[in-house]
Design a protein around this motif. Structure first.
Motif, PDB file in Angstrom:
ATOM      1  N   VAL A  83       0.771  -1.198  -0.173  1.00 17.36           N
ATOM      2  CA  VAL A  83       0.063   0.083   0.021  1.00 17.36           C
ATOM      3  C   VAL A  83       0.742   1.223   0.088  1.00 17.36           C
ATOM      4  N   CYS A  84       0.857   2.126  -1.011  1.00 19.47           N
ATOM      5  CA  CYS A  84       1.642   3.261  -1.225  1.00 19.47           C
ATOM      6  C   CYS A  84       2.914   3.016  -1.088  1.00 19.47           C
ATOM      7  N   GLY A  85       3.338   1.603  -1.952  1.00 19.95           N
ATOM      8  CA  GLY A  85       4.528   1.401  -1.701  1.00 19.95           C
ATOM      9  C   GLY A  85       5.265   1.016  -0.538  1.00 19.95           C
ATOM     10  N   GLY A  86       4.583   0.501   0.489  1.00 17.93           N
ATOM     11  CA  GLY A  86       5.101   0.554   1.740  1.00 17.93           C
ATOM     12  C   GLY A  86       5.577   1.607   2.537  1.00 17.93           C
ATOM     13  N   LYS A  87       5.414   2.866   2.180  1.00 21.35           N
ATOM     14  CA  LYS A  87       5.543   4.051   2.691  1.00 21.35           C
ATOM     15  C   LYS A  87       4.607   4.241   3.957  1.00 21.35           C
ATOM     16  N   PRO A  88       5.388   5.033   4.821  1.00 18.28           N
ATOM     17  CA  PRO A  88       4.256   5.331   6.077  1.00 18.28           C
ATOM     18  C   PRO A  88       3.437   6.366   5.340  1.00 18.28           C
ATOM     19  N   ARG A  89       2.124   6.175   5.991  1.00 21.48           N
ATOM     20  CA  ARG A  89       0.922   6.798   5.661  1.00 21.48           C
ATOM     21  C   ARG A  89      -0.069   7.036   6.942  1.00 21.48           C
ATOM     22  N   ILE A  90      -1.093   8.127   6.820  1.00 21.75           N
ATOM     23  CA  ILE A  90      -1.683   8.188   7.569  1.00 21.75           C
ATOM     24  C   ILE A  90      -2.765   7.095   7.660  1.00 21.75           C
ATOM     25  N   ALA A  91      -3.080   6.603   8.898  1.00 23.67           N
ATOM     26  CA  ALA A  91      -3.873   5.124   9.040  1.00 23.67           C
ATOM     27  C   ALA A  91      -5.194   5.310   8.423  1.00 23.67           C
ATOM     28  N   GLY A  92      -5.574   4.184   7.459  1.00 18.87           N
ATOM     29  CA  GLY A  92      -6.891   4.363   6.773  1.00 18.87           C
ATOM     30  C   GLY A  92      -7.035   5.168   5.653  1.00 18.87           C
ATOM     31  N   HIS A  93      -5.860   5.907   5.202  1.00 20.57           N
ATOM     32  CA  HIS A  93      -5.885   6.489   3.938  1.00 20.57           C
ATOM     33  C   HIS A  93      -4.591   6.207   3.122  1.00 20.57           C
ATOM     34  N   ARG A  94      -4.735   6.855   1.958  1.00 17.41           N
ATOM     35  CA  ARG A  94      -3.613   6.639   0.888  1.00 17.41           C
ATOM     36  C   ARG A  94      -2.600   7.770   1.142  1.00 17.41           C
ATOM     37  N   ILE A  95      -2.806   9.156   1.978  1.00 17.70           N
ATOM     38  CA  ILE A  95      -1.949  10.215   2.243  1.00 17.70           C
ATOM     39  C   ILE A  95      -0.894   9.658   2.873  1.00 17.70           C
ATOM     40  N   LYS A  96       0.376   9.782   2.123  1.00 15.02           N
ATOM     41  CA  LYS A  96       1.671   9.462   2.771  1.00 15.02           C
ATOM     42  C   LYS A  96       2.177  10.482   3.723  1.00 15.02           C
ATOM     43  N   VAL A  97       3.203  10.281   4.578  1.00 12.53           N
ATOM     44  CA  VAL A  97       3.822  10.939   5.594  1.00 12.53           C
ATOM     45  C   VAL A  97       4.535  12.287   4.601  1.00 12.53           C
ATOM     46  N   GLN A  98       5.079  11.389   3.732  1.00 16.57           N
ATOM     47  CA  GLN A  98       5.839  12.601   2.522  1.00 16.57           C
ATOM     48  C   GLN A  98       5.055  13.658   1.983  1.00 16.57           C
ATOM     49  N   ILE A 149      13.533  11.576   9.761  1.00 18.75           N
ATOM     50  CA  ILE A 149      13.894  12.420   8.794  1.00 18.75           C
ATOM     51  C   ILE A 149      14.639  11.801   7.747  1.00 18.75           C
ATOM     52  N   GLN A 150      15.805  10.987   7.813  1.00 24.70           N
ATOM     53  CA  GLN A 150      16.779  10.732   6.914  1.00 24.70           C
ATOM     54  C   GLN A 150      15.922   9.599   6.163  1.00 24.70           C
ATOM     55  N   GLU A 151      15.174   8.599   6.416  1.00 25.65           N
ATOM     56  CA  GLU A 151      14.221   7.680   5.883  1.00 25.65           C
ATOM     57  C   GLU A 151      13.318   8.569   4.751  1.00 25.65           C
ATOM     58  N   ILE A 152      12.498   9.303   5.535  1.00 23.86           N
ATOM     59  CA  ILE A 152      11.783   9.963   4.551  1.00 23.86           C
ATOM     60  C   ILE A 152      12.238  10.851   3.633  1.00 23.86           C
ATOM     61  N   ARG A 153      13.432  11.601   4.084  1.00 22.75           N
ATOM     62  CA  ARG A 153      14.047  12.519   2.920  1.00 22.75           C
ATOM     63  C   ARG A 153      14.531  11.597   1.659  1.00 22.75           C
ATOM     64  N   GLN A 154      14.924  10.387   2.055  1.00 22.86           N
ATOM     65  CA  GLN A 154      15.768   9.648   1.014  1.00 22.86           C
ATOM     66  C   GLN A 154      14.542   9.073  -0.024  1.00 22.86           C
ATOM     67  N   GLN A 155      13.309   8.794   0.843  1.00 23.73           N
ATOM     68  CA  GLN A 155      12.194   8.263  -0.015  1.00 23.73           C
ATOM     69  C   GLN A 155      11.645   9.349  -1.059  1.00 23.73           C
ATOM     70  N   MET A 156      11.649  10.503  -0.511  1.00 24.23           N
ATOM     71  CA  MET A 156      11.360  11.840  -1.542  1.00 24.23           C
ATOM     72  C   MET A 156      12.414  11.928  -2.451  1.00 24.23           C
ATOM     73  N   ASP A 157      13.703  12.035  -2.222  1.00 16.83           N
ATOM     74  CA  ASP A 157      14.692  12.050  -3.286  1.00 16.83           C
ATOM     75  C   ASP A 157      14.746  11.070  -4.096  1.00 16.83           C
ATOM     76  N   GLU A 158      14.294   9.806  -3.709  1.00 19.91           N
ATOM     77  CA  GLU A 158      14.195   8.723  -4.839  1.00 19.91           C
ATOM     78  C   GLU A 158      12.883   8.923  -5.604  1.00 19.91           C
ATOM     79  N   ASP A 159      11.573   9.181  -5.015  1.00 21.14           N
ATOM     80  CA  ASP A 159      10.841   9.617  -5.812  1.00 21.14           C
ATOM     81  C   ASP A 159      10.824  10.666  -6.795  1.00 21.14           C
ATOM     82  N   GLU A 160      11.760  11.765  -6.439  1.00 16.38           N
ATOM     83  CA  GLU A 160      11.745  12.886  -7.454  1.00 16.38           C
ATOM     84  C   GLU A 160      12.833  12.544  -8.562  1.00 16.38           C
TER      85      GLU A 160
END
Length: 113
Positions: free
Chosen positions: A17-32, A71-82
């Motif tokens: 779900v959402c590529g296994g990225k952290p998200r708001i519970a019950g939604h597809r809105i990711k932390v990033q 922060i490092q994990e989320i920023r890395q995910q954002m960089d990879e997505d970009e």
């Protein structure tokens, strides 16, 4: 420890779900997503809830707290997505831009010099 319990009520990670990225519970809105809206677009937590009324203010703050704890994990995910978006854009040029270029070429060849 109590903070982690509170955050886990609002943030979930589900493989597939959402590529296994952290998200708001019950939604597809990711932390990033919340981070981008807040940090890059300058939206306040209240504005985020206004635009996405299915989430709560507590969800937004939990997402931001989770981000600051990881922060490092989320920023890395954002960089990879970009990076992925840039690579995709390079491989697949915009059809609108292609049409505009063709139109400009036609207009340049017709217009007097």
């Amino acid at each position: 420890m109590a903070i982690q319990t509170v955050i886990s009520e609002h943030i979930e990670i589900t493989p597939g779900v959402c590529g296994g990225k952290p998200r708001i519970a019950g939604h597809r809105i990711k932390v990033q997503d919340v981070v981008i809206w807040h940090e890059r677009m300058g939206m306040s937590p209240d504005e985020i809830v206004y635009h996405y009324p299915s989430i709560t203010l507590a969800d937004v703050y939990a997402a931001l707290a989770y981000y600051h704890d990881h922060i490092q994990e989320i920023r890395q995910q954002m960089d990879e997505d970009e990076k992925f978006v840039r690579e995709l854009e390079a491989k697949t040029p915009s059809l609108v831009q292609q049409k505009l270029r063709k139109q400009n070429v036609k207009n340049d060849s017709i217009s007097p010099r």
